[in-house]
Design an enzyme around this catalytic site. Structure first.
Site, PDB file in Angstrom:
ATOM      1  CD  GLU A 200      -7.020  -6.155   3.088  1.00 21.47           C
ATOM      2  OE1 GLU A 200      -7.073  -6.021   1.854  1.00 21.47           O
ATOM      3  OE2 GLU A 200      -6.429  -5.365   3.841  1.00 21.47           O
TER       4      GLU A 200
ATOM      5  CG  HIS B 228      -5.649  -1.726   9.227  1.00 24.99           C
ATOM      6  ND1 HIS B 228      -5.209  -1.070  10.324  1.00 24.99           N
ATOM      7  CD2 HIS B 228      -6.245  -0.806   8.432  1.00 24.99           C
ATOM      8  CE1 HIS B 228      -5.542   0.202  10.204  1.00 24.99           C
ATOM      9  NE2 HIS B 228      -6.166   0.400   9.068  1.00 24.99           N
ATOM     10  N   GLY B 229      -2.109  -2.710   9.917  1.00 24.00           N
ATOM     11  CA  GLY B 229      -1.227  -2.731  11.087  1.00 24.00           C
ATOM     12  C   GLY B 229      -0.185  -3.833  11.078  1.00 24.00           C
TER      13      GLY B 229
ATOM     14  NE  ARG C 165       7.244  21.231   2.005  1.00 22.02           N
ATOM     15  CZ  ARG C 165       8.527  21.547   1.855  1.00 22.02           C
ATOM     16  NH1 ARG C 165       9.006  21.904   0.696  1.00 22.02           N
ATOM     17  NH2 ARG C 165       9.336  21.474   2.887  1.00 22.02           N
TER      18      ARG C 165
ATOM     19  CG  ASN D  90      -1.808   1.171   1.337  1.00 21.33           C
ATOM     20  OD1 ASN D  90      -1.359   2.296   1.131  1.00 21.33           O
ATOM     21  ND2 ASN D  90      -3.066   0.951   1.660  1.00 21.33           N
TER      22      ASN D  90
ATOM     23  CG  HIS E 165      -8.087   4.080   1.078  1.00 28.35           C
ATOM     24  ND1 HIS E 165      -8.262   3.864   2.430  1.00 28.35           N
ATOM     25  CD2 HIS E 165      -9.300   4.452   0.614  1.00 28.35           C
ATOM     26  CE1 HIS E 165      -9.528   4.094   2.749  1.00 28.35           C
ATOM     27  NE2 HIS E 165     -10.176   4.468   1.672  1.00 28.35           N
TER      28      HIS E 165
ATOM     29  CG  ASP F  64      -2.987   4.665   0.809  1.00 30.09           C
ATOM     30  OD1 ASP F  64      -3.065   4.474  -0.414  1.00 30.09           O
ATOM     31  OD2 ASP F  64      -3.827   4.249   1.629  1.00 30.09           O
ATOM     32  CG  HIS F  65       1.105   6.372   4.684  1.00 27.44           C
ATOM     33  ND1 HIS F  65       0.102   7.299   4.825  1.00 27.44           N
ATOM     34  CD2 HIS F  65       0.692   5.267   5.339  1.00 27.44           C
ATOM     35  CE1 HIS F  65      -0.877   6.788   5.561  1.00 27.44           C
ATOM     36  NE2 HIS F  65      -0.545   5.551   5.879  1.00 27.44           N
TER      37      HIS F  65
ATOM     38  CD  GLU G 107      -6.798  -0.318   1.168  1.00 23.25           C
ATOM     39  OE1 GLU G 107      -6.956   0.748   1.788  1.00 23.25           O
ATOM     40  OE2 GLU G 107      -5.961  -1.155   1.478  1.00 23.25           O
TER      41      GLU G 107
ATOM     42  NE  ARG H 271      -9.223   8.380   4.321  1.00 21.35           N
ATOM     43  CZ  ARG H 271      -9.504   7.534   5.303  1.00 21.35           C
ATOM     44  NH1 ARG H 271      -8.774   6.456   5.464  1.00 21.35           N
ATOM     45  NH2 ARG H 271     -10.475   7.775   6.143  1.00 21.35           N
TER      46      ARG H 271
ATOM     47  N   GLY I 186       1.143  -1.391   4.328  1.00 20.57           N
ATOM     48  CA  GLY I 186       1.561  -0.064   3.908  1.00 20.57           C
ATOM     49  C   GLY I 186       2.486   0.632   4.880  1.00 20.57           C
ATOM     50  CG  HIS I 187       2.224   3.370   8.975  1.00 20.75           C
ATOM     51  ND1 HIS I 187       2.962   3.121  10.112  1.00 20.75           N
ATOM     52  CD2 HIS I 187       2.139   4.709   8.865  1.00 20.75           C
ATOM     53  CE1 HIS I 187       3.288   4.260  10.667  1.00 20.75           C
ATOM     54  NE2 HIS I 187       2.800   5.244   9.945  1.00 20.75           N
TER      55      HIS I 187
ATOM     56  NE  ARG J 113      -7.410  11.300   5.477  1.00 19.17           N
ATOM     57  CZ  ARG J 113      -7.933  10.762   6.579  1.00 19.17           C
ATOM     58  NH1 ARG J 113      -7.196  10.009   7.342  1.00 19.17           N
ATOM     59  NH2 ARG J 113      -9.175  10.989   6.917  1.00 19.17           N
ATOM     60  CG  HIS J 114      -3.404   9.037   1.502  1.00 22.66           C
ATOM     61  ND1 HIS J 114      -4.279   8.352   0.718  1.00 22.66           N
ATOM     62  CD2 HIS J 114      -3.615   8.586   2.775  1.00 22.66           C
ATOM     63  CE1 HIS J 114      -4.978   7.518   1.460  1.00 22.66           C
ATOM     64  NE2 HIS J 114      -4.620   7.639   2.726  1.00 22.66           N
TER      65      HIS J 114
ATOM     66  CB  THR K  42      -5.608   4.533   9.159  1.00 25.96           C
ATOM     67  OG1 THR K  42      -5.544   3.527   8.141  1.00 25.96           O
ATOM     68  CG2 THR K  42      -5.539   3.869  10.523  1.00 25.96           C
ATOM     69  CB  THR K  43      -9.486   1.607   7.185  1.00 22.73           C
ATOM     70  OG1 THR K  43      -9.049   2.232   5.989  1.00 22.73           O
ATOM     71  CG2 THR K  43     -10.847   0.995   6.977  1.00 22.73           C
TER      72      THR K  43
HETATM   73  N1  PXP Z   1      -5.851  -2.996   4.131  1.00 22.84           N
HETATM   74  C1  PXP Z   1      -6.829  -2.069   4.233  1.00 22.84           C
HETATM   75  C2  PXP Z   1      -8.209  -2.470   3.863  1.00 22.84           C
HETATM   76  C3  PXP Z   1      -6.550  -0.756   4.660  1.00 22.84           C
HETATM   77  O1  PXP Z   1      -7.540   0.139   4.744  1.00 22.84           O
HETATM   78  C4  PXP Z   1      -5.214  -0.417   4.952  1.00 22.84           C
HETATM   79  C5  PXP Z   1      -4.889   0.989   5.337  1.00 22.84           C
HETATM   80  O2  PXP Z   1      -5.143   1.828   4.256  1.00 22.84           O
HETATM   81  C6  PXP Z   1      -4.232  -1.409   4.808  1.00 22.84           C
HETATM   82  C7  PXP Z   1      -4.575  -2.687   4.424  1.00 22.84           C
HETATM   83  C8  PXP Z   1      -2.797  -1.122   5.117  1.00 22.84           C
HETATM   84  O3  PXP Z   1      -2.667  -0.895   6.479  1.00 22.84           O
HETATM   85  P1  PXP Z   1      -1.261  -0.437   7.070  1.00 22.84           P
HETATM   86  O4  PXP Z   1      -0.927   0.861   6.419  1.00 22.84           O
HETATM   87  O5  PXP Z   1      -1.523  -0.335   8.526  1.00 22.84           O
HETATM   88  O6  PXP Z   1      -0.281  -1.507   6.712  1.00 22.84           O
END
Ligand code: PXP
Length: 250
Positions: A160, A200-201, A20, A9, A52, A11-12, A79, A54, A222-223, A58-59, A109-110
């Protein structure tokens, strides 16, 4: 190499760019570039790119999704929340997969899975439209048997499983309980012939526990990977995660 696929992911990467306010990814001062990030992830062995879009942008921006769609070599997992505006974008861009997630503007976040039971009526037509466009559909759900059953009834290809509670567990006892829930939900989903993904996480520490969930096809992370990339670079960060997933034996 593990049979477990990694979707990264990104996104970040876009979050950093948006710091910026560079809303056009191709404009001169827009960095870092989400497409370059995606290419590095693919080169490192990622099996897919996740982003994602959104409602508040935001990203990830619409243009990011278009560029990823046109240029990545693996697969694009979009997503998104179940809203008219974003559905129209998905139907125009046609990602390989859509993962439907709940979305609130005020959340960081979600924050939880979709309530497929309560939202069945709203989800059904969206899933039909996405399927008609040839898009595979995943539902991001909390790991309960009721949600798995409801997802299977809606005819989606994938679920998921939300691993956030396991990731945030404060005690070993809670962690163990969450792992058991995830294991049971994964078994039920496999029995219902759903592809089972998780996300997630997930980070470099809890990945060993995540690998105790049976029947997984894909992890979406992702993160932790983007954070690790600041110290070792994105290619190495992806490779380190793949190495941690390599012993998964389903
Ligand atoms: N899966 C889903 C459905 C999510 O919403 C997210 C966060 O956007 C992720 C995975 C990735 O989560 P993380 O950034 O905590 O790894």
């Amino acid at each position: 190499m593990s049979g477990l696929r990694l979707g990264v992911n990104i996104d970040h990467v876009a979050t950093l760019r948006q710091a910026r306010y560079a809303t056009m990814p191709e404009s001169k001062n827009a960095e870092p570039d989400s497409l370059i990030a995606a290419r590095i992830c693919e080169r490192a062995g990622a099996g897919g790119i996740v982003a994602h879009l959104r409602a508040d942008r935001r990203h990830i921006q619409d243009r990011d999704i278009e560029r990823l769609r046109q240029n990545i070599m693996t697969k694009l997992n979009l997503e998104m929340g179940n809203t008219a505006e974003i559905i129209d974008i998905a139907l125009r861009i046609v990602p390989d997969e859509v993962c439907l997630v709940p979305e609130k503007r005020e959340e960081v976040t979600t924050e939880g899975g979709l309530d497929v039971i309560a939202q069945r009526k709203e989800l059904e037509p969206t899933i039909k439209r996405l399927h008609l466009a040839g898009i595979r559909v995943s539902l991001f759900i909390d790991p309960t048997l009721e949600q798995v059953d409801a997802a299977a009834e809606l005819g989606v290809e994938m679920v998921e499983l939300h691993t956030g509670k396991l990731a945030n567990a404060f005690t070993e006892k809670i962690q163990k309980e969450e792992l058991e829930q995830l294991r049971a939900a994964a078994c039920a989903a496999s029995e219902s012939h759903l592809q089972v993904n998780a996300g997630h996480g997930i980070n470099y520490k809890n990945i060993a526990l995540i690998c105790e969930i049976p029947g997984l096809t894909e992890l979406n992370i992702g993160h932790s990977i983007i954070s690790r990339a600041m110290w070792v670079g994105l290619e190495a960060a992806v490779k380190e995660m793949l190495a941690a997933m390599a012993n998964y034996d389903g």
